[in-house]
Design a protein around this motif. Structure first.
Motif, short mmCIF file in Angstrom:
data_model
loop_
_atom_site.label_atom_id
_atom_site.label_comp_id
_atom_site.label_asym_id
_atom_site.label_seq_id
_atom_site.Cartn_x
_atom_site.Cartn_y
_atom_site.Cartn_z
N ARG A 97 -3.45 -37.27 16.14
CA ARG A 97 -3.25 -35.91 16.68
C ARG A 97 -4.15 -34.90 15.98
O ARG A 97 -4.48 -33.87 16.55
CB ARG A 97 -1.79 -35.50 16.57
N VAL A 98 -4.51 -35.18 14.73
CA VAL A 98 -5.51 -34.38 14.02
C VAL A 98 -6.52 -35.34 13.41
O VAL A 98 -6.23 -36.51 13.18
CB VAL A 98 -4.89 -33.48 12.92
N ASP A 99 -7.72 -34.82 13.15
CA ASP A 99 -8.78 -35.65 12.56
C ASP A 99 -8.67 -35.71 11.05
O ASP A 99 -9.12 -36.68 10.42
CB ASP A 99 -10.15 -35.09 12.95
N ALA A 100 -8.11 -34.67 10.45
CA ALA A 100 -7.93 -34.61 9.00
C ALA A 100 -6.77 -33.65 8.72
O ALA A 100 -6.37 -32.88 9.58
CB ALA A 100 -9.20 -34.13 8.30
N ALA A 101 -6.25 -33.73 7.52
CA ALA A 101 -5.14 -32.86 7.15
C ALA A 101 -5.27 -32.44 5.70
O ALA A 101 -5.72 -33.22 4.85
CB ALA A 101 -3.80 -33.54 7.38
N VAL A 102 -4.89 -31.21 5.43
CA VAL A 102 -4.73 -30.72 4.06
C VAL A 102 -3.25 -30.90 3.73
O VAL A 102 -2.40 -30.16 4.24
CB VAL A 102 -5.17 -29.26 3.92
N ILE B 44 -13.11 -30.52 15.92
CA ILE B 44 -12.57 -31.07 14.68
C ILE B 44 -11.19 -30.46 14.50
O ILE B 44 -11.05 -29.26 14.33
CB ILE B 44 -13.46 -30.75 13.47
N ARG B 45 -10.16 -31.30 14.54
CA ARG B 45 -8.78 -30.82 14.43
C ARG B 45 -8.30 -31.05 13.00
O ARG B 45 -8.25 -32.18 12.52
CB ARG B 45 -7.89 -31.57 15.42
N VAL B 46 -7.96 -29.95 12.33
CA VAL B 46 -7.52 -30.02 10.94
C VAL B 46 -6.08 -29.54 10.86
O VAL B 46 -5.75 -28.44 11.30
CB VAL B 46 -8.42 -29.15 10.02
N GLY B 47 -5.21 -30.39 10.32
CA GLY B 47 -3.82 -30.01 10.12
C GLY B 47 -3.60 -29.49 8.71
O GLY B 47 -4.36 -29.78 7.79
N PHE B 48 -2.55 -28.71 8.53
CA PHE B 48 -2.23 -28.20 7.20
C PHE B 48 -0.71 -28.08 7.07
O PHE B 48 0.00 -27.84 8.05
CB PHE B 48 -2.90 -26.85 6.94
N GLN B 49 -0.22 -28.25 5.85
CA GLN B 49 1.20 -28.13 5.57
C GLN B 49 1.54 -26.73 5.09
O GLN B 49 0.94 -26.25 4.13
CB GLN B 49 1.62 -29.13 4.48
N GLY B 50 2.48 -26.09 5.74
CA GLY B 50 2.99 -24.82 5.25
C GLY B 50 2.07 -23.64 5.47
O GLY B 50 2.26 -22.85 6.37
N ILE B 51 1.03 -23.52 4.62
CA ILE B 51 0.13 -22.37 4.66
C ILE B 51 -1.30 -22.87 4.49
O ILE B 51 -1.57 -23.70 3.62
CB ILE B 51 0.43 -21.36 3.53
N PRO C 93 -22.56 -24.47 14.44
CA PRO C 93 -22.12 -23.73 15.63
C PRO C 93 -21.81 -24.60 16.85
O PRO C 93 -21.17 -24.15 17.79
CB PRO C 93 -23.31 -22.80 15.91
N ASP C 94 -22.26 -25.87 16.82
CA ASP C 94 -21.99 -26.75 17.96
C ASP C 94 -20.64 -27.44 17.87
O ASP C 94 -20.25 -28.17 18.78
CB ASP C 94 -23.09 -27.82 18.06
N VAL C 95 -19.91 -27.21 16.78
CA VAL C 95 -18.63 -27.87 16.56
C VAL C 95 -17.50 -26.83 16.64
O VAL C 95 -17.56 -25.80 15.99
CB VAL C 95 -18.58 -28.58 15.20
N THR C 96 -16.48 -27.14 17.41
CA THR C 96 -15.31 -26.28 17.51
C THR C 96 -14.25 -26.75 16.52
O THR C 96 -13.94 -27.94 16.45
CB THR C 96 -14.71 -26.32 18.92
N LEU C 97 -13.71 -25.82 15.73
CA LEU C 97 -12.66 -26.14 14.77
C LEU C 97 -11.31 -25.75 15.34
O LEU C 97 -11.16 -24.69 15.94
CB LEU C 97 -12.89 -25.41 13.45
N SER C 98 -10.33 -26.61 15.13
CA SER C 98 -8.97 -26.34 15.60
C SER C 98 -8.01 -26.54 14.44
O SER C 98 -8.01 -27.59 13.80
CB SER C 98 -8.61 -27.29 16.75
N LEU C 99 -7.18 -25.53 14.14
CA LEU C 99 -6.20 -25.60 13.06
C LEU C 99 -4.81 -25.81 13.64
O LEU C 99 -4.43 -25.14 14.60
CB LEU C 99 -6.21 -24.31 12.23
N GLN C 100 -4.05 -26.73 13.05
CA GLN C 100 -2.70 -27.01 13.51
C GLN C 100 -1.79 -27.17 12.29
O GLN C 100 -2.15 -27.83 11.32
CB GLN C 100 -2.65 -28.31 14.32
N GLU C 101 -0.62 -26.55 12.36
CA GLU C 101 0.36 -26.76 11.29
C GLU C 101 1.04 -28.11 11.51
O GLU C 101 1.40 -28.46 12.64
CB GLU C 101 1.41 -25.66 11.28
N ILE C 102 1.19 -28.88 10.44
CA ILE C 102 1.86 -30.17 10.53
C ILE C 102 3.22 -30.06 9.83
O ILE C 102 3.38 -29.24 8.92
CB ILE C 102 1.01 -31.30 9.92
#
Length: 312
Positions: free
Chosen positions: A143-148, A97-104, A121-130
């Motif tokens: 490129r991400v599945d969801a974004a904050v 699960i790729r989650v993007g975030f703005q700034g912080i 535990p069967d899911v890998t989380l990935s954080l990316q700055e957008i």
């Protein structure tokens, strides 16, 4: 039913990102001549030119740019659907699960992600700055599945899964700035500052909220500099020549000796962030993540109808 030119479409979408035949060929692991053949074949199929080719540059035609914008979300959805079906058929573990975030990524986000990882535990989380100036591009392109990201969002392909509590607007200024000695200002005072703006393809409606060109009463706001990141903006504000409009959570997490944060009143709404995703690609684990965020005090989940993300 005519054959769908999948390979040709993939080639055009990659070329639209790279605007370079050599780099496109490298990504697709084919020759440059093959890239030219695929694009030419797609142009014949559609019946018009999609790409301008010269010895120095590559650019999409107006028709080509519009076509890419319409095709990309459909192509991404189709490839995601096929990939998900393959995993189910092979009984593979779900992809990350790729989650993007703005700034912080604030503590509320990281704590929730930690709890989500413990419960799944069967899911890998990935954080990316957008990029600060492109709040929705990474989600729309897949490129991400969801974004904050900061609201508002009015993109028809996106839905809002959770809205964070509202936060007061703040103005970041250096200690030598004329406004550094006051506790609060009215939004009309922004007409007297040089306000930091942003680079990027952010929608005008979104830009007008967070990097406004006019005060609520219509007075023009000066903006002579643009930045790509939050930290660039804070650094410029610290010089005392510029000011950057932000919100209280950012102010609380960017306390430094050369910055002051002034409360700004007079806007119709306070600053809000939300968890957003593509309406046609709401993975079950994203719903679980939104539910965990909804257990935080002070806010509740908000689900927009698919294809109608119109949260202002």
């Amino acid at each position: 039913m005519p054959d769908l030119p999948v390979r040709e479409l993939e080639c055009l979408l990659v070329l639209a990102e790279e605007l370079h035949f050599g780099r496109t060929a490298e990504r697709l692991r084919v020759s440059q001549s093959r890239v030219s053949q695929l694009v030419a074949a797609l142009e014949r199929t559609i019946g018009t030119q999609l790409v301008h080719r010269t010895s120095r540059r590559v650019a999409l035609t107006d028709f080509g740019a519009d076509f890419v914008e319409r095709v990309r979300p459909v192509y991404t959805e189709l490839t995601d659907l096929v990939g998900g079906a393959r995993r189910e058929a092979r009984q593979e573990l779900p992809g990350p699960i790729r989650v993007g975030f703005q700034g912080i990524a604030y503590e509320t986000v990281t704590w929730t992600l930690t709890r989500f990882a413990r419960d799944n535990p069967d899911v890998t989380l990935s954080l990316q700055e957008i990029p600060l100036g492109d709040p929705f591009g990474a989600v729309l392109s897949g490129r991400v599945d969801a974004a904050v990201a900061l609201l508002p969002v009015r993109e028809p392909e996106l839905s809002v899964g959770y809205v964070f509590p509202p936060a007061p607007r703040m103005l970041a200024v250096g200690h030598s700035h004329p406004l550094a000695s006051v506790e609060r200002i009215d939004a009309e005072t922004l007409a007297s500052v040089d306000l930091v703006s942003i680079d990027g393809p952010a929608p005008e409606y979104w830009r007008d909220v967070h990097f406004p060109r006019f005060t609520p009463l219509g007075r023009s706001i000066t903006a002579t500099v643009r930045v790509a990141t939050l930290q660039e903006g804070m650094t410029l504000a610290a010089t005392g020549r510029y000011a950057m409009l932000t919100c209280r959570p950012v102010a609380e997490r960017n306390q430094r000796a050369d910055l002051r944060f002034v409360h700004v009143t007079g806007f119709d709404e306070e600053s809000r962030m939300a968890l957003i995703w593509r309406s046609a690609h709401r993975r079950p684990h994203l719903t679980k993540l939104a539910a965990l965020l909804g257990e935080l005090p002070g806010a509740a989940p908000l689900r927009a109808a698919p294809g109608r993300a119109t949260v202002a």
